[in-house]
Design a protein around this motif. Structure first.
Motif, PDB file in Angstrom:
ATOM      1  N   HIS A  98       4.593   7.420  -3.893  1.00  0.00           N
ATOM      2  CA  HIS A  98       4.499   6.004  -4.245  1.00  0.00           C
ATOM      3  C   HIS A  98       5.777   5.257  -3.889  1.00  0.00           C
ATOM      4  O   HIS A  98       5.735   4.200  -3.229  1.00  0.00           O
ATOM      5  CB  HIS A  98       4.222   5.895  -5.747  1.00  0.00           C
ATOM      6  N   LEU A  99       6.920   5.813  -4.272  1.00  0.00           N
ATOM      7  CA  LEU A  99       8.203   5.157  -4.024  1.00  0.00           C
ATOM      8  C   LEU A  99       8.559   5.192  -2.532  1.00  0.00           C
ATOM      9  O   LEU A  99       9.183   4.258  -2.016  1.00  0.00           O
ATOM     10  CB  LEU A  99       9.291   5.819  -4.858  1.00  0.00           C
ATOM     11  N   ALA A 100       8.159   6.265  -1.830  1.00  0.00           N
ATOM     12  CA  ALA A 100       8.423   6.352  -0.399  1.00  0.00           C
ATOM     13  C   ALA A 100       7.655   5.273   0.358  1.00  0.00           C
ATOM     14  O   ALA A 100       8.179   4.665   1.306  1.00  0.00           O
ATOM     15  CB  ALA A 100       8.047   7.736   0.122  1.00  0.00           C
ATOM     16  N   VAL A 101       6.417   5.029  -0.035  1.00  0.00           N
ATOM     17  CA  VAL A 101       5.624   3.973   0.589  1.00  0.00           C
ATOM     18  C   VAL A 101       6.287   2.620   0.375  1.00  0.00           C
ATOM     19  O   VAL A 101       6.413   1.817   1.307  1.00  0.00           O
ATOM     20  CB  VAL A 101       4.187   3.968   0.035  1.00  0.00           C
ATOM     21  N   LEU A 102       6.714   2.362  -0.847  1.00  0.00           N
ATOM     22  CA  LEU A 102       7.372   1.083  -1.137  1.00  0.00           C
ATOM     23  C   LEU A 102       8.682   0.936  -0.352  1.00  0.00           C
ATOM     24  O   LEU A 102       9.020  -0.159   0.123  1.00  0.00           O
ATOM     25  CB  LEU A 102       7.636   0.960  -2.638  1.00  0.00           C
ATOM     26  N   ALA A 136       9.297   2.290   2.554  1.00  0.00           N
ATOM     27  CA  ALA A 136       8.924   2.056   3.948  1.00  0.00           C
ATOM     28  C   ALA A 136       8.448   0.631   4.176  1.00  0.00           C
ATOM     29  O   ALA A 136       8.611   0.077   5.270  1.00  0.00           O
ATOM     30  CB  ALA A 136       7.835   3.049   4.359  1.00  0.00           C
ATOM     31  N   VAL A 137       7.869   0.033   3.138  1.00  0.00           N
ATOM     32  CA  VAL A 137       7.382  -1.348   3.243  1.00  0.00           C
ATOM     33  C   VAL A 137       8.546  -2.331   3.306  1.00  0.00           C
ATOM     34  O   VAL A 137       8.447  -3.399   3.938  1.00  0.00           O
ATOM     35  CB  VAL A 137       6.464  -1.681   2.042  1.00  0.00           C
ATOM     36  N   GLY A 138       9.675  -1.976   2.691  1.00  0.00           N
ATOM     37  CA  GLY A 138      10.820  -2.872   2.590  1.00  0.00           C
ATOM     38  C   GLY A 138      11.213  -3.561   3.891  1.00  0.00           C
ATOM     39  O   GLY A 138      11.284  -4.799   3.950  1.00  0.00           O
ATOM     40  N   PRO A 139      11.498  -2.803   4.978  1.00  0.00           N
ATOM     41  CA  PRO A 139      11.906  -3.461   6.234  1.00  0.00           C
ATOM     42  C   PRO A 139      10.850  -4.398   6.806  1.00  0.00           C
ATOM     43  O   PRO A 139      11.191  -5.390   7.463  1.00  0.00           O
ATOM     44  CB  PRO A 139      12.141  -2.268   7.168  1.00  0.00           C
ATOM     45  N   TRP A 168      18.751  -6.248  -0.981  1.00  0.00           N
ATOM     46  CA  TRP A 168      19.214  -5.332  -2.026  1.00  0.00           C
ATOM     47  C   TRP A 168      18.459  -5.420  -3.357  1.00  0.00           C
ATOM     48  O   TRP A 168      18.249  -4.364  -4.003  1.00  0.00           O
ATOM     49  CB  TRP A 168      20.715  -5.506  -2.253  1.00  0.00           C
ATOM     50  N   PRO A 169      17.986  -6.590  -3.838  1.00  0.00           N
ATOM     51  CA  PRO A 169      17.271  -6.578  -5.130  1.00  0.00           C
ATOM     52  C   PRO A 169      15.993  -5.729  -5.096  1.00  0.00           C
ATOM     53  O   PRO A 169      15.647  -5.092  -6.101  1.00  0.00           O
ATOM     54  CB  PRO A 169      16.943  -8.067  -5.358  1.00  0.00           C
ATOM     55  N   TYR A 170      15.324  -5.747  -3.968  1.00  0.00           N
ATOM     56  CA  TYR A 170      14.097  -4.953  -3.819  1.00  0.00           C
ATOM     57  C   TYR A 170      14.407  -3.477  -4.020  1.00  0.00           C
ATOM     58  O   TYR A 170      13.699  -2.770  -4.754  1.00  0.00           O
ATOM     59  CB  TYR A 170      13.518  -5.203  -2.426  1.00  0.00           C
ATOM     60  N   TYR A 171      15.484  -3.006  -3.381  1.00  0.00           N
ATOM     61  CA  TYR A 171      15.816  -1.584  -3.462  1.00  0.00           C
ATOM     62  C   TYR A 171      16.431  -1.212  -4.812  1.00  0.00           C
ATOM     63  O   TYR A 171      16.318  -0.057  -5.251  1.00  0.00           O
ATOM     64  CB  TYR A 171      16.750  -1.215  -2.305  1.00  0.00           C
ATOM     65  N   PHE A 199       8.075  -4.712  -9.668  1.00  0.00           N
ATOM     66  CA  PHE A 199       7.735  -6.138  -9.625  1.00  0.00           C
ATOM     67  C   PHE A 199       8.977  -7.007  -9.754  1.00  0.00           C
ATOM     68  O   PHE A 199       9.155  -7.977  -9.000  1.00  0.00           O
ATOM     69  CB  PHE A 199       6.753  -6.457 -10.751  1.00  0.00           C
ATOM     70  N   ALA A 200       9.853  -6.671 -10.685  1.00  0.00           N
ATOM     71  CA  ALA A 200      11.069  -7.456 -10.888  1.00  0.00           C
ATOM     72  C   ALA A 200      11.943  -7.444  -9.645  1.00  0.00           C
ATOM     73  O   ALA A 200      12.551  -8.468  -9.281  1.00  0.00           O
ATOM     74  CB  ALA A 200      11.849  -6.912 -12.086  1.00  0.00           C
ATOM     75  N   GLY A 201      12.007  -6.288  -8.975  1.00  0.00           N
ATOM     76  CA  GLY A 201      12.781  -6.206  -7.750  1.00  0.00           C
ATOM     77  C   GLY A 201      12.227  -7.108  -6.659  1.00  0.00           C
ATOM     78  O   GLY A 201      12.988  -7.767  -5.931  1.00  0.00           O
ATOM     79  N   VAL A 202      10.897  -7.161  -6.543  1.00  0.00           N
ATOM     80  CA  VAL A 202      10.251  -8.015  -5.546  1.00  0.00           C
ATOM     81  C   VAL A 202      10.513  -9.491  -5.853  1.00  0.00           C
ATOM     82  O   VAL A 202      10.875 -10.273  -4.965  1.00  0.00           O
ATOM     83  CB  VAL A 202       8.741  -7.730  -5.490  1.00  0.00           C
TER      84      VAL A 202
END
Length: 320
Positions: free
Chosen positions: A252-256, A258-261, A267-270, A310-313
């Motif tokens: 789950h976290l790996a998918v998220l 990978a979605v980041g870029p 930085w808030p997302y990560y 969610f808060a990071g997004v």
């Protein structure tokens, strides 16, 4: 004189009769009010209003997808529709689930006291409550496009069939994961009119998360489920249950990550993902001993994992 006395007696009798009638009517009214109130309390328990964890597990990934689909701030109307819709559909699902599972719930320690299983709410009442709530949720979709409505119908069918899958499917948590993740493509459809590959990638990642936390939930009932012949991921994974849960968290976290870029995350997302990873690690300390109460605490604590993402997004888009 006699006439006066008789008249006074008659007046007294009539007044007494009227007073008694008023008391009877008042008592009946109070009884009806008490009866109506008690039914509402039962319906509230039936739909888990006292246990909002299910709604939170649904709403965080849905709102996360809504923010990503809108590339920032979605309209207030969409936020309200998806939040209320999630609450209503989760409540409707609980009612229908309890009706279908009523004969099994009576033999499971955690569910033995549920309203339909104990007979406090009839199966017909449970179905009616579910239909009414689903109908209200359907009305919320009227301002949205037909694609979103079509996905909602699919989500409804999957959620309604989940209790049946526990009878024959060895991994029913995966089917539940599909139902619990459908808010993601619906969010993209509502904002963009279609569901891009990104939406389906998020859908797959969320499916892994649902399998993780619902396996923790299934570990609580494993002994009872074995006795009554119900399938679950906790039974399927056996002694590899903890490893499987942590692998699902990692996926789950790996998918998220990978979605980041692809969404230009900063930085808030990560930071949000990092907080979610720490929460998942804490869950490992709770479930590794396979204690029922500890596994249940881990399941409930997943609301914070979803909130961290969610808060990071939200913070990421707010600082752009």
């Amino acid at each position: 004189m006699i006439v006066v006395v008789v008249f006074d007696v008659a007046v007294t009798i009539v007044a007494t009769a009227r007073l008694a009638k008023r008391r009877i009517v008042s008592q009946r009214t109070n009884q009806l009010n008490m009866s109506a109130t008690s039914r509402l309390v039962l319906y509230a328990r039936l739909t888990r209003l006292d246990k909002p964890i299910g709604t939170l597990l649904l709403v965080w990934p849905t709102l996360t997808a809504l923010w990503i689909a809108a590339a920032g701030w979605p309209s207030l109307m969409l936020v309200v529709i998806f939040t209320l819709g999630t609450f209503l559909m989760r409540s409707a699902g609980c009612a229908v689930n309890d009706v279908i599972d009523r004969d099994f719930d009576a033999h499971v320690k955690r569910t033995a006291n549920r309203e339909v299983a104990t007979g406090r709410v009839s199966p017909m009442e449970g179905i009616l409550v579910g239909v009414v709530l689903a109908g209200i949720a359907g009305l919320l979709l009227l301002p949205l496009n037909s694609t979103t409505f079509a996905f909602a119908l699919v989500a409804l069918a999957v959620a309604a069939s989940y209790p049946l899958f526990k009878r024959f499917f060895p991994l029913p948590q995966a089917w539940l994961g599909i139902a619990f993740s459908f808010g993601i493509p619906m969010a993209f459809a509502a904002v963009q009119g279609t569901v891009p590959l990104l939406g389906w990638v998020l859908f797959a990642g969320n499916l892994c998360w649902v399998i993780a936390y619902d396996t923790e939930y299934a570990m609580v009932d494993r002994d009872d489920d074995l006795k009554i012949g119900i399938h679950s991921s906790a039974i399927l994974f056996g002694r590899a249950d903890v490893v499987a849960i942590m692998a699902c968290y990692a996926a789950h976290l790996a998918v998220l990550a990978a979605v980041g870029p692809h969404i230009g995350a900063r930085w808030p997302y990560y930071v949000g993902l990092g907080a979610a990873a720490l929460i998942a690690a804490h869950h490992y300390t709770l479930i590794r001993g396979r204690d029922r109460d500890a596994c249940f605490r881990a399941f409930r604590h997943n609301q914070w994992l979803g909130f961290a993402v969610f808060a990071g997004v939200v913070a990421d888009y707010a600082l752009r």
